[in-house]
Design an enzyme around this catalytic site. Structure first.
Site, mmCIF file in Angstrom:
data_model
loop_
_atom_site.group_PDB
_atom_site.id
_atom_site.type_symbol
_atom_site.label_atom_id
_atom_site.label_comp_id
_atom_site.label_asym_id
_atom_site.label_seq_id
_atom_site.Cartn_x
_atom_site.Cartn_y
_atom_site.Cartn_z
ATOM 1 N N ASP A 192 0.885 -1.166 0.000
ATOM 2 C CA ASP A 192 0.000 0.000 0.000
ATOM 3 C C ASP A 192 0.922 1.214 0.000
ATOM 4 O OD1 ASP A 192 -2.067 -1.773 0.267
ATOM 5 O OD2 ASP A 192 -2.567 -1.244 2.324
ATOM 6 N N ASP A 249 -13.434 -4.015 -0.942
ATOM 7 C CA ASP A 249 -13.112 -3.652 0.452
ATOM 8 C C ASP A 249 -14.363 -3.801 1.319
ATOM 9 O OD1 ASP A 249 -10.423 -2.696 -0.139
ATOM 10 O OD2 ASP A 249 -11.377 -0.978 -1.086
HETATM 11 O O1 1PR Z 1 -10.895 2.939 -4.793
HETATM 12 O O2 1PR Z 1 -9.986 2.401 -7.019
HETATM 13 O O3 1PR Z 1 -9.042 4.283 -5.725
HETATM 14 O O4 1PR Z 1 -8.658 1.923 -5.056
HETATM 15 C C1 1PR Z 1 -8.096 2.150 -3.812
HETATM 16 C C2 1PR Z 1 -7.349 0.907 -3.435
HETATM 17 O O5 1PR Z 1 -6.592 1.218 -2.264
HETATM 18 C C3 1PR Z 1 -8.256 -0.255 -3.109
HETATM 19 O O6 1PR Z 1 -7.682 -1.433 -3.643
HETATM 20 C C4 1PR Z 1 -8.252 -0.332 -1.585
HETATM 21 O O7 1PR Z 1 -8.282 -1.665 -1.119
HETATM 22 C C5 1PR Z 1 -6.906 0.293 -1.240
HETATM 23 N N1 1PR Z 1 -6.950 1.062 0.018
HETATM 24 C C6 1PR Z 1 -7.561 2.250 0.203
HETATM 25 N N2 1PR Z 1 -7.345 2.666 1.462
HETATM 26 C C7 1PR Z 1 -6.602 1.741 2.061
HETATM 27 C C8 1PR Z 1 -6.115 1.792 3.440
HETATM 28 O O8 1PR Z 1 -5.501 0.840 3.935
HETATM 29 N N3 1PR Z 1 -6.398 2.875 4.135
HETATM 30 N N4 1PR Z 1 -5.604 -0.369 1.359
HETATM 31 C C9 1PR Z 1 -6.338 0.724 1.145
HETATM 32 C C10 1PR Z 1 -6.155 -1.546 1.436
HETATM 33 C C11 1PR Z 1 -5.753 -3.653 1.787
HETATM 34 C C12 1PR Z 1 -4.890 -4.713 1.430
HETATM 35 C C13 1PR Z 1 -3.866 -5.004 2.444
HETATM 36 C C14 1PR Z 1 -4.366 -6.307 2.956
HETATM 37 C C15 1PR Z 1 -3.343 -7.164 3.584
HETATM 38 N N5 1PR Z 1 -5.153 -2.414 1.646
HETATM 39 O O9 1PR Z 1 -4.580 -4.879 0.128
HETATM 40 O O10 1PR Z 1 -2.671 -4.969 1.814
HETATM 41 O O11 1PR Z 1 -5.468 -6.092 3.825
HETATM 42 O O12 1PR Z 1 -2.878 -6.587 4.748
HETATM 43 P P1 1PR Z 1 -2.348 -7.491 5.943
HETATM 44 O O13 1PR Z 1 -1.701 -8.674 5.334
HETATM 45 O O14 1PR Z 1 -1.350 -6.623 6.641
HETATM 46 O O15 1PR Z 1 -3.534 -7.839 6.784
HETATM 47 P P2 1PR Z 1 -9.695 2.957 -5.669
#
Ligand code: 1PR
Length: 588
Positions: A285, A443
């Site tokens: 991320d 999500d």
């Molecule tokens: O809505 O098209 O602009 O896409 C935004 C993208 O950014 C989406 O894929 C959304 O999942 C991601 N995103 C937005 N905000 C966050 C945040 O964390 N605040 N990250 C975010 C989401 C989720 C995972 C993470 C896993 C594994 N990240 O991909 O890497 O949950 O984590 P872990 O192994 O530590 O539990 P758009």
């Protein structure tokens, strides 16, 4: 990349390759050892360069008919120390010392451009004259008589047989995406290092072996049926898989084609065919921190700020370095999610594009990028379509793009109207680049219920009751990085986006994100049973056992983790070693 469709087939690539002196040193690469139970701690990693190769002639002619991203192939060729000359006229094909044809786009459009420009005839002459040739993916399929892809459409007609679509009715997910082993049928030389190693495929169409084409077939692969994984006749080679995305073993295929004389004579290895491997994906991320640097961050249920007085964005490292490290450690894929893309304009985010460009120079497994893929009008009133945003990501080195929020809106609209307008970002990008290049990132947040009739969405009976003893739950989709809940469930969205053209689903879970307590098995089972495209389980990995659990209990095709890899709590090789011990097939 077969199935990748591009809007314009009008011009041949005009990019001049960079000078040889600027290239990374050419190399011979030792293949990573198969992890052995007793030797898990000493599993060798990718890219152990032991000596430089020196082909007498370091020029490779590349047939890039302008239909899409062959950046990965270019990067791999340069990484191996060769200079690229692009084909501009049919004569360039006839004069080539060695020719690589990485087919991209749909079969019909590719044949159309090859025929109109005289390249088809030149290619047939070149191959019939037994000149060194390597076709990749669609570059293999085009050698056949015809294809059913939007057809029948005639091909170059060099190899008997029709290219057909995989049959998904017997439970096999189409596209065929991922790492699979080969059954080597005859001495192919370029496959000499493969043995039991897996290589990376991404395609929906394939040619089948038959008595008519058996003199061409050098290896097959099994995915529901046995299909042709590679052909070889004299100096003509072609592979259905992507050597440029198959890590060390893929680079060895390219190297053996580019510089056959540097190899000792080696007995052909007998690969044993096996199932499609489960993939282990490292996710980064990324966002700009308060100092303006692009950093890898990691949320705790999507909250990426430290709980300190300064409230800074958690900084876990530099994106290019970490991606390179995960490639060396054995990640099957690397994903970048630009997590503030929903509010910032990604094409204004040049550092992110730079991250992709630099990463793709040294990372030879598939790269996915997501965040901010949607239509956008900038401050000057210039409108950018989601397709333009995605194209920029592809040009910068992405193999797949991932759509979050915009796919939720498209899914809601589709469920409401039952009409595929063709205008959503998902539909546009999959139409042009093929559905295997489009991932939808979901999500969801778990919402507990007393009764399954409390909502109009698909509910499940939960394995662990909710805080007030609730026995049911639904998974509510969110947008804007989990900030806004939407009136659609993960189940409904997954089915809708599959119909709209998604090739894969990245299934996160806000409740489990960063918790390290394991994947949400209820959710992953629900979604991976509901769709026939591959599902990537994400959120919650905290130990190696969580990976085997998700593969044993659900139909997930891949498992993704972030925090445990960034914090170096569990190395990727330990995950693979554990899967090996548990008898779960992964690539080797
Ligand atoms: O809505 O098209 O602009 O896409 C935004 C993208 O950014 C989406 O894929 C959304 O999942 C991601 N995103 C937005 N905000 C966050 C945040 O964390 N605040 N990250 C975010 C989401 C989720 C995972 C993470 C896993 C594994 N990240 O991909 O890497 O949950 O984590 P872990 O192994 O530590 O539990 P758009």
């Amino acid at each position: 990349m077969e199935g990748v469709r591009y809007a314009s087939f009008t011009s041949f690539a005009t990019t001049k390759s960079s000078s040889f002196s600027a290239l990374s040193p050419s190399s011979i690469i030792i293949l990573r050892q198969k992890p052995h139970k007793k030797a898990l701690k000493s599993i060798s990693h990718r890219n152990l360069v032991i000596s430089a190769s020196s082909a007498s002639n370091s020029v490779v002619t590349l047939l890039d008919y302008g239909a899409g991203n062959v950046r990965s192939v270019r990067n791999a060729i340069r990484y191996l120390g060769f200079e690229i000359e692009d084909v501009r006229t049919p004569k360039d094909i006839l004069n080539a010392e060695r020719l690589i044809f990485p087919g991209v786009g749909a079969f019909a459009s590719a044949m159309d451009v090859l025929t109109k420009t005289g390249m088809a005839e030149a290619l047939c002459t070149y191959i019939k004259n037994d000149r060194p040739f390597l076709g990749i993916c669609l570059g293999l399929q085009l050698l056949f008589e015809s294809s059913e892809e939007n057809g029948p459409v005639n091909g170059l007609g060099l190899i008997p047989s029709v290219v057909g679509r995989f049959n998904s009715s017997n439970g096999f997910r189409v596209p065929h995406i991922g790492w699979n082993a080969l059954q080597v049928a005859k001495d192919s030389e370029i496959l000499d290092d493969i043995g039991d190693h897996h290589v990376y495929f991404v395609h929906s169409y394939r040619a089948m072996p038959s008595d008519d084409n058996k003199e061409w077939v050098s290896s097959t692969c099994n995915y529901g049926d046995d299909f042709i994984a590679s052909i070889r006749r004299g100096n003509a080679h072609a592979v259905q898989f992507h050597p440029e995305k198959s890590g060390d073993v893929g680079l060895s295929v390219l190297r053996r084609f580019l510089n056959p004389k540097s190899q000792g004579t080696k007995k052909p290895t007998q690969g044993k065919a096996s199932k499609l491997a489960k993939r282990v994906i490292a996710c980064l991320d990324v966002r700009t921190n308060d100092k303006g640097d692009l950093v890898v961050t990691k949320g705790d249920q999507y909250d990426v700020r430290e709980h300190t007085k300064e409230n800074e964005v958690r900084n876990l490292g530099k994106p290019v370095e970490l991606a390179g490290q995960y490639y060396k450690d054995g990640a099957d894929e690397v994903s970048f999610l630009n997590i503030t893309g929903f509010r910032d304009f990604p094409l204004g985010d040049l550092p992110m594009l730079e991250v992709l460009r630099h990463t793709s120079e040294n990372v030879f497994v598939p790269l996915t990028v997501g965040g901010g893929i949607r239509d956008f009008t900038d401050a000057n009133g210039r409108h950018y379509s989601s397709l333009e945003v995605a194209s920029e990501y592809f040009r910068s080195g992405a193999d797949k793009i991932s759509i979050g929020s915009d796919a939720v809106y498209a899914g809601e609209e589709y469920i409401k109207t039952k009409v595929k307008t063709g205008n959503s970002s998902l539909e546009q990008i999959s139409r042009v680049y093929g559905n295997q290049a489009v991932v939808v990132s979901i999500d969801p947040r778990r919402v507990y219920l007393k009764s399954p009739n409390d909502v109009q969405f698909k509910t499940i009976s939960v394995t662990k009751p909710g805080p007030s003893g609730e026995e049911y739950a639904w998974y509510q989709c969110t947008v804007n990085g989990g900030r806004e809940g939407r009136p659609i469930g993960a189940y409904e969205l997954a089915k809708a986006v599959e119909e709209l053209g998604a090739g894969e689903i990245l299934l996160n879970c806000i409740d489990c994100d960063g918790q390290g307590k394991g994947f949400d098995i209820d959710l992953i089972k629900l979604i991976s049973d509901a769709v026939s495209i591959p599902v990537i389980a994400s959120s919650g990995a905290g130990a190696v056992e969580h990976f085997s659990e998700v593969f044993v209990k659900t139909n997930a095709s891949a498992a993704l983790a972030a925090g445990i890899f960034h914090r170096k709590e569990v190395p990727i090789q330990s995950v693979k070693g554990h899967l090996l011990e548990e008898g779960i097939e992964f690539w080797e």
